[in-house]
Design a protein around this motif. Structure first.
Motif, PDB file in Angstrom:
ATOM      1  N   GLY A 274       2.305   6.508  -6.885  1.00  0.00           N
ATOM      2  CA  GLY A 274       1.252   7.414  -7.359  1.00  0.00           C
ATOM      3  C   GLY A 274       1.646   8.873  -7.200  1.00  0.00           C
ATOM      4  N   GLN A 275       2.273   9.200  -6.061  1.00  0.00           N
ATOM      5  CA  GLN A 275       2.711  10.579  -5.841  1.00  0.00           C
ATOM      6  C   GLN A 275       3.821  10.963  -6.815  1.00  0.00           C
ATOM      7  OE1 GLN A 275       3.791  10.418  -1.709  1.00  0.00           O
ATOM      8  NE2 GLN A 275       1.704  10.822  -0.985  1.00  0.00           N
ATOM      9  N   ALA A 276       4.732  10.020  -7.083  1.00  0.00           N
ATOM     10  CA  ALA A 276       5.821  10.299  -8.029  1.00  0.00           C
ATOM     11  C   ALA A 276       5.279  10.510  -9.437  1.00  0.00           C
ATOM     12  CB  ALA A 276       6.828   9.152  -8.013  1.00  0.00           C
ATOM     13  N   ILE A 277       4.282   9.732  -9.812  1.00  0.00           N
ATOM     14  CA  ILE A 277       3.650   9.914 -11.124  1.00  0.00           C
ATOM     15  C   ILE A 277       3.043  11.312 -11.214  1.00  0.00           C
ATOM     16  CG2 ILE A 277       1.661   9.203 -12.517  1.00  0.00           C
ATOM     17  CD1 ILE A 277       2.286   6.315 -11.699  1.00  0.00           C
ATOM     18  N   GLY A 278       2.416  11.753 -10.130  1.00  0.00           N
ATOM     19  CA  GLY A 278       1.836  13.092 -10.110  1.00  0.00           C
ATOM     20  C   GLY A 278       2.886  14.173 -10.304  1.00  0.00           C
ATOM     21  N   VAL A 279       4.060  13.986  -9.671  1.00  0.00           N
ATOM     22  CA  VAL A 279       5.148  14.959  -9.825  1.00  0.00           C
ATOM     23  C   VAL A 279       5.601  15.036 -11.278  1.00  0.00           C
ATOM     24  CG1 VAL A 279       7.565  15.427  -9.244  1.00  0.00           C
ATOM     25  CG2 VAL A 279       5.957  14.740  -7.449  1.00  0.00           C
ATOM     26  N   LEU A 280       5.783  13.879 -11.916  1.00  0.00           N
ATOM     27  CA  LEU A 280       6.244  13.854 -13.309  1.00  0.00           C
ATOM     28  C   LEU A 280       5.191  14.426 -14.256  1.00  0.00           C
ATOM     29  CD1 LEU A 280       8.005  10.354 -13.438  1.00  0.00           C
ATOM     30  CD2 LEU A 280       9.075  12.609 -13.264  1.00  0.00           C
TER      31      LEU A 280
ATOM     32  N   SER B  60       4.177  17.867 -18.060  1.00  0.00           N
ATOM     33  CA  SER B  60       2.881  17.985 -18.753  1.00  0.00           C
ATOM     34  C   SER B  60       2.587  16.732 -19.580  1.00  0.00           C
ATOM     35  CB  SER B  60       2.867  19.232 -19.660  1.00  0.00           C
ATOM     36  OG  SER B  60       3.058  20.402 -18.899  1.00  0.00           O
ATOM     37  N   ILE B  61       2.675  15.580 -18.935  1.00  0.00           N
ATOM     38  CA  ILE B  61       2.423  14.304 -19.603  1.00  0.00           C
ATOM     39  C   ILE B  61       1.312  13.570 -18.866  1.00  0.00           C
ATOM     40  CG2 ILE B  61       4.763  14.058 -20.527  1.00  0.00           C
ATOM     41  CD1 ILE B  61       5.460  12.317 -18.134  1.00  0.00           C
ATOM     42  N   ASP B  62       0.786  12.525 -19.514  1.00  0.00           N
ATOM     43  CA  ASP B  62      -0.278  11.772 -18.852  1.00  0.00           C
ATOM     44  C   ASP B  62       0.317  10.730 -17.899  1.00  0.00           C
ATOM     45  OD1 ASP B  62       0.573   9.597 -20.386  1.00  0.00           O
ATOM     46  OD2 ASP B  62      -1.022   9.819 -21.872  1.00  0.00           O
ATOM     47  N   GLY B  63      -0.564  10.057 -17.169  1.00  0.00           N
ATOM     48  CA  GLY B  63      -0.119   9.110 -16.161  1.00  0.00           C
ATOM     49  C   GLY B  63       0.633   7.924 -16.726  1.00  0.00           C
ATOM     50  N   ASP B  64       0.197   7.414 -17.881  1.00  0.00           N
ATOM     51  CA  ASP B  64       0.877   6.266 -18.481  1.00  0.00           C
ATOM     52  C   ASP B  64       2.314   6.611 -18.853  1.00  0.00           C
ATOM     53  OD1 ASP B  64      -1.365   4.724 -18.206  1.00  0.00           O
ATOM     54  OD2 ASP B  64      -2.062   5.022 -20.269  1.00  0.00           O
TER      55      ASP B  64
ATOM     56  N   ALA C 210      10.729   5.937  -7.136  1.00  0.00           N
ATOM     57  CA  ALA C 210       9.688   6.907  -6.790  1.00  0.00           C
ATOM     58  C   ALA C 210      10.047   7.662  -5.513  1.00  0.00           C
ATOM     59  CB  ALA C 210       8.359   6.184  -6.621  1.00  0.00           C
ATOM     60  N   LYS C 211      10.544   6.950  -4.513  1.00  0.00           N
ATOM     61  CA  LYS C 211      10.903   7.597  -3.247  1.00  0.00           C
ATOM     62  C   LYS C 211      12.057   8.579  -3.443  1.00  0.00           C
ATOM     63  CE  LYS C 211      11.745   6.561   1.627  1.00  0.00           C
ATOM     64  NZ  LYS C 211      12.717   7.649   1.809  1.00  0.00           N
ATOM     65  N   HIS C 212      13.023   8.200  -4.278  1.00  0.00           N
ATOM     66  CA  HIS C 212      14.146   9.096  -4.554  1.00  0.00           C
ATOM     67  C   HIS C 212      13.642  10.392  -5.183  1.00  0.00           C
ATOM     68  CE1 HIS C 212      17.722  10.681  -6.644  1.00  0.00           C
ATOM     69  NE2 HIS C 212      18.414  10.064  -5.697  1.00  0.00           N
TER      70      HIS C 212
ATOM     71  N   VAL D 279       0.839  -1.205   0.000  1.00  0.00           N
ATOM     72  CA  VAL D 279       0.000   0.000   0.000  1.00  0.00           C
ATOM     73  C   VAL D 279       0.870   1.250   0.000  1.00  0.00           C
ATOM     74  CG1 VAL D 279      -1.622   1.352   1.375  1.00  0.00           C
ATOM     75  CG2 VAL D 279      -1.982  -1.102   1.080  1.00  0.00           C
ATOM     76  N   GLU D 280       1.914   1.248   0.849  1.00  0.00           N
ATOM     77  CA  GLU D 280       2.806   2.402   0.918  1.00  0.00           C
ATOM     78  C   GLU D 280       3.554   2.596  -0.394  1.00  0.00           C
ATOM     79  OE1 GLU D 280       3.144   4.743   3.264  1.00  0.00           O
ATOM     80  OE2 GLU D 280       1.402   3.764   4.170  1.00  0.00           O
ATOM     81  N   ALA D 281       3.983   1.486  -1.006  1.00  0.00           N
ATOM     82  CA  ALA D 281       4.695   1.574  -2.286  1.00  0.00           C
ATOM     83  C   ALA D 281       3.784   2.140  -3.359  1.00  0.00           C
ATOM     84  CB  ALA D 281       5.211   0.198  -2.692  1.00  0.00           C
ATOM     85  N   SER D 282       2.537   1.671  -3.374  1.00  0.00           N
ATOM     86  CA  SER D 282       1.580   2.160  -4.366  1.00  0.00           C
ATOM     87  C   SER D 282       1.328   3.653  -4.187  1.00  0.00           C
ATOM     88  CB  SER D 282       0.269   1.381  -4.235  1.00  0.00           C
ATOM     89  OG  SER D 282      -0.690   1.849  -5.150  1.00  0.00           O
ATOM     90  N   LYS D 283       1.211   4.072  -2.931  1.00  0.00           N
ATOM     91  CA  LYS D 283       0.988   5.494  -2.650  1.00  0.00           C
ATOM     92  C   LYS D 283       2.185   6.326  -3.103  1.00  0.00           C
ATOM     93  CE  LYS D 283      -0.659   6.291   1.381  1.00  0.00           C
ATOM     94  NZ  LYS D 283      -0.749   6.493   2.863  1.00  0.00           N
ATOM     95  N   CYS D 284       3.386   5.822  -2.811  1.00  0.00           N
ATOM     96  CA  CYS D 284       4.611   6.530  -3.181  1.00  0.00           C
ATOM     97  C   CYS D 284       4.732   6.657  -4.703  1.00  0.00           C
ATOM     98  CB  CYS D 284       5.807   5.782  -2.604  1.00  0.00           C
ATOM     99  SG  CYS D 284       7.410   6.529  -2.936  1.00  0.00           S
TER     100      CYS D 284
END
Length: 250
Positions: free
Chosen positions: A203-209, A214-218, A239-241, A196-201
């Motif tokens: 997801g947050q990294a994807i949001g940053v990128l 200005s790219i989509d989630g995929d 992602a954590k880095h 769960v923590e890895a998935s959350k991390c």
């Protein structure tokens, strides 16, 4: 002079009565063991993580089975490690055995069968191990920790004297079963929390990128995955880095 009969009523001489009382004592001891095992289940269930589950189980095993020393080894895939010990010397001895890859604990974990060493001074099954164990003249009983058909470790009991443990004694394997089930459940809970923590991390990294480029989630996920593969790092580490430093790993 005639003396009265002062034989206490609590000391029966009838053999059948003696037999009944002995059976009652045995039943009382059995009930006591059952109560203690029920308490163990509660204690292990309430442990907040894997390590505390292991520590509580070892403490109970020492009190219930009364060895001089005890250790617990755990394994996951090909990795073996010393998870708990009653003392530093026992921990070091177990670590040495795991490093050698031979000995009663290693055999118990690899076969899923209990291994009895009546006298370490007479043991010949593991030549390298017998060269490093000190002192000689001890007895060791290694019981596998098996849950749902999978051996996840071993409980190792040691006595300072030879010929102390009995392979036919069902108490040690029974206690080991309780411990194995609890430890396996704690490991599963911990793995789920980590997932769960890895998935959350991630997801947050994807949001940053997504925001930065200005790219989509995929597309953002593909970037993380490529960095993970190229640098031989787990996806959650990449992602954590990114979250910790604001940069993708070099």
């Amino acid at each position: 002079m005639t003396f009265p009969d002062v034989t206490p009523e609590s000391q029966p001489t009838d053999p059948s009565e003696l037999s009944h009382r002995a059976a009652a004592i045995d039943r009382s001891a059995a009930v006591s063991d059952e109560d203690r095992l029920e308490d163990l289940v509660v204690q292990l269930h309430e442990a907040p993580d894997v390590q505390q589950t292991v520590d509580r189980f070892l403490s109970f095993a020492v009190e219930f089975l009364t060895p001089d020393h005890a250790t617990i080894a755990l394994k996951r895939r090909t990795r073996l490690w010393s998870a708990a010990a009653t003392d530093d010397a026992s921990s070091a001895a177990l670590a040495a055995q795991l490093s050698l890859g031979q000995g009663p604990c290693v055999t118990a974990m690899s076969t899923g069968l209990s291994v009895l060493v009546p006298d370490t001074g007479q043991e010949i099954r593991w030549p390298e191990w017998t060269q490093v164990i000190t002192p000689r003249g001890r007895s060791i009983f290694s019981i596998p920790l098996t849950a749902a058909g999978t051996t996840i470790g071993a409980l190792n009991l040691t006595s300072e004297r030879p010929h102390i443990f009995d392979a036919a004694d069902i108490r040690a394997p029974r206690v080991a079963t309780y411990g194995a089930v609890a430890i396996a459940a704690a490991q599963e809970r911990e793995s789920l929390l980590e997932a769960v923590e890895a998935s959350k991390c991630i997801g947050q990294a994807i949001g940053v990128l997504r925001e930065r480029f200005s790219i989509d989630g995929d597309r953002a996920f593909d970037i993380l995955r490529r960095y993970s593969q190229d640098r031989n790092k787990k996806l959650r580490q990449v992602a954590k880095h990114l979250l910790d430093t604001g940069q993708l790993p070099d």
